[in-house]
Motif scaffolding. Structure first.
Motif, PDB file in Angstrom:
ATOM      1  N   ASP A   1      66.889 146.497  34.468  1.00 16.55           N
ATOM      2  CA  ASP A   1      68.181 146.884  33.921  1.00 16.55           C
ATOM      3  C   ASP A   1      68.298 146.430  32.461  1.00 16.55           C
ATOM      4  OD1 ASP A   1      70.696 148.084  34.414  1.00 16.55           O
ATOM      5  OD2 ASP A   1      71.578 146.081  34.221  1.00 16.55           O
ATOM      6  N   SER A   2      67.894 145.208  32.235  1.00 11.73           N
ATOM      7  CA  SER A   2      67.996 144.664  30.875  1.00 11.73           C
ATOM      8  C   SER A   2      67.056 145.423  29.923  1.00 11.73           C
ATOM      9  CB  SER A   2      67.693 143.169  30.934  1.00 11.73           C
ATOM     10  OG  SER A   2      67.083 142.732  29.778  1.00 11.73           O
ATOM     11  N   LEU A   3      65.858 145.769  30.381  1.00  9.72           N
ATOM     12  CA  LEU A   3      64.916 146.530  29.534  1.00  9.72           C
ATOM     13  C   LEU A   3      65.469 147.931  29.248  1.00  9.72           C
ATOM     14  CD1 LEU A   3      61.457 145.578  31.141  1.00  9.72           C
ATOM     15  CD2 LEU A   3      62.378 144.752  28.974  1.00  9.72           C
ATOM     16  N   LYS A   4      66.123 148.511  30.276  1.00  5.80           N
ATOM     17  CA  LYS A   4      66.707 149.857  30.127  1.00  5.80           C
ATOM     18  C   LYS A   4      67.769 149.831  29.038  1.00  5.80           C
ATOM     19  CE  LYS A   4      66.309 151.785  34.389  1.00  5.80           C
ATOM     20  NZ  LYS A   4      66.808 151.677  35.741  1.00  5.80           N
ATOM     21  N   GLN A   5      68.634 148.821  29.130  1.00  7.32           N
ATOM     22  CA  GLN A   5      69.724 148.730  28.142  1.00  7.32           C
ATOM     23  C   GLN A   5      69.199 148.553  26.723  1.00  7.32           C
ATOM     24  OE1 GLN A   5      72.784 145.950  29.269  1.00  7.32           O
ATOM     25  NE2 GLN A   5      72.872 146.823  31.317  1.00  7.32           N
ATOM     26  N   LYS A   6      68.035 147.916  26.613  1.00  9.68           N
ATOM     27  CA  LYS A   6      67.467 147.686  25.281  1.00  9.68           C
ATOM     28  C   LYS A   6      66.489 148.792  24.877  1.00  9.68           C
ATOM     29  CE  LYS A   6      67.955 142.709  25.674  1.00  9.68           C
ATOM     30  NZ  LYS A   6      67.345 141.594  26.398  1.00  9.68           N
ATOM     31  N   ASN A   7      66.421 149.846  25.696  1.00  7.94           N
ATOM     32  CA  ASN A   7      65.522 150.985  25.426  1.00  7.94           C
ATOM     33  C   ASN A   7      64.056 150.589  25.295  1.00  7.94           C
ATOM     34  OD1 ASN A   7      67.191 153.214  25.536  1.00  7.94           O
ATOM     35  ND2 ASN A   7      68.012 152.739  23.487  1.00  7.94           N
ATOM     36  N   LYS A   8      63.650 149.575  26.055  1.00 11.10           N
ATOM     37  CA  LYS A   8      62.237 149.155  25.997  1.00 11.10           C
ATOM     38  C   LYS A   8      61.449 149.979  27.017  1.00 11.10           C
ATOM     39  CE  LYS A   8      62.962 144.957  23.715  1.00 11.10           C
ATOM     40  NZ  LYS A   8      62.475 143.701  23.292  1.00 11.10           N
ATOM     41  N   THR A   9      61.267 151.257  26.698  1.00 16.42           N
ATOM     42  CA  THR A   9      60.707 152.208  27.659  1.00 16.42           C
ATOM     43  C   THR A   9      59.258 151.909  28.013  1.00 16.42           C
ATOM     44  OG1 THR A   9      62.057 153.740  26.433  1.00 16.42           O
ATOM     45  CG2 THR A   9      60.676 154.682  28.143  1.00 16.42           C
TER      46      THR A   9
END
Ligand code: G1P
Length: 296
Positions: A83-91
């Protein structure tokens, strides 16, 4: 034991014993399972799982113990992190995590309740293995080989069936299980016996059992009544020495390099070798290591 029991049934499952304390690499392993120590950019256990998958293994059984829960978490989804990676756009990191995830139901975890030895640890997986051949892979030993060590063994298994262990030369046979070879056909050896942690002067050869096995399920019946051996532990080697008398059993001197990560210097070698072999960072890793040595 019938000949049908040693027919070349497909190899689908691997047992990874991960209950050990990692005493040789303390204090690093006081609160972290040694199997999760990073070897450059991946936990040690990931290399062994990748080796299993490269050999066609479909189901991995971890024999764990108290304090090893982090291994199970490592192979599970991590929703908060995702979730945290998604929010930071770390695809790309998200994709990497998703690619490492195994399909549900293809990993099992069983606990070894007391540290009674490797033979006992393998025996703990008997119900999950059932009546089929299986691999045992000791995660302390990280193999760099192409094709992977277990894939080389699986190819040999296709030819000769039965039971196969990987071996290689060592200067310190007293630290390992050692085979007593009888004859050799290329890299494949027939054996007269094997012994766990022999006295240096009594070692039957310099070929040690390097931590990869393909075994028939009949080993479980032998492990069930196996008395303690070297180090007062139930040794897999002792049951294999008995199985060898009734089933085909070969040793394969595999092509590649083994790193014993259960030992501080072996771990250092593994770390450096994997840094140097890294596709993207290998060149920079070489420069970094060189500069570090020059500075010393
Ligand atoms: C185990 C096996 C031994 C093998 C070794 C390889 O020993 O019992 O036969 O050679 O792994 O690492 P351990 O390292 O658990 O003492």
């Amino acid at each position: 034991m019938t000949s049908a029991s040693t027919a070349r049934r497909p190899l689908r499952k691997a047992v990874l014993p991960v209950a050990g304390f990692g005493t040789r690499v303390l204090p690093a392993t006081k609160a972290i399972p040694k199997e999760l120590l990073p070897v450059f950019d991946k936990p040690a256990i990931q290399y062994v799982v990748d080796e299993a998958l490269a050999a066609g293994i479909e189901h991995i059984i971890f024999v764990t113990g108290r304090g090893k829960g982090a291994i199970e978490d490592y192979f599970d989804r991590a929703y908060e992190l995702e979730d945290s990676l998604k929010q930071k756009n770390k695809t790309s990191l998200l994709n990497e995590l998703a690619a490492g995830l195994r399909p549900a139901g293809t990993m099992s975890f069983v606990r070894q309740q007391a540290a009674l030895g490797l033979g006992h640890a393998v025996w703990c997986a008997r119900d999950i293995i059932g009546d089929e051949p299986f691999a045992v892979m000791l995660p302390d030993m990280i193999m760099m080989a192409q094709p992977s060590c277990l894939a080389q063994m699986a190819a040999a298994y296709e030819q000769v069936g039965g039971n196969i262990i990987a071996v290689e030369p060592t200067d310190t046979p007293e630290q390992y299980g050692v085979i007593d070879p009888e004859s050799r056909d290329g890299r494949l050896l027939k054996m007269k016996g094997m012994v766990e942690k022999p006295k240096r002067e009594a070692a039957p050869s310099n070929l040690f059992i390097s931590g990869r096995y393909i075994l028939q399920p009949e080993i479980f019946g032998l492990l069930a009544d196996q008395g303690p051996g070297a180090g007062n532990e139930i040794q897999l080697t002792d049951s294999m020495a008995r199985l060898m008398k009734v089933q085909p059993f070969h040793a394969l001197e595999y092509e590649g390099t083994t790193y014993d990560c259960g030992d501080k210097l072996g771990y250092l070698r593994a770390f450096a070798a994997h840094a140097l072999a890294h596709g993207e960072l290998g060149g920079k890793a070489a420069d970094t290591l060189r500069a570090t040595l020059e500075k010393k």
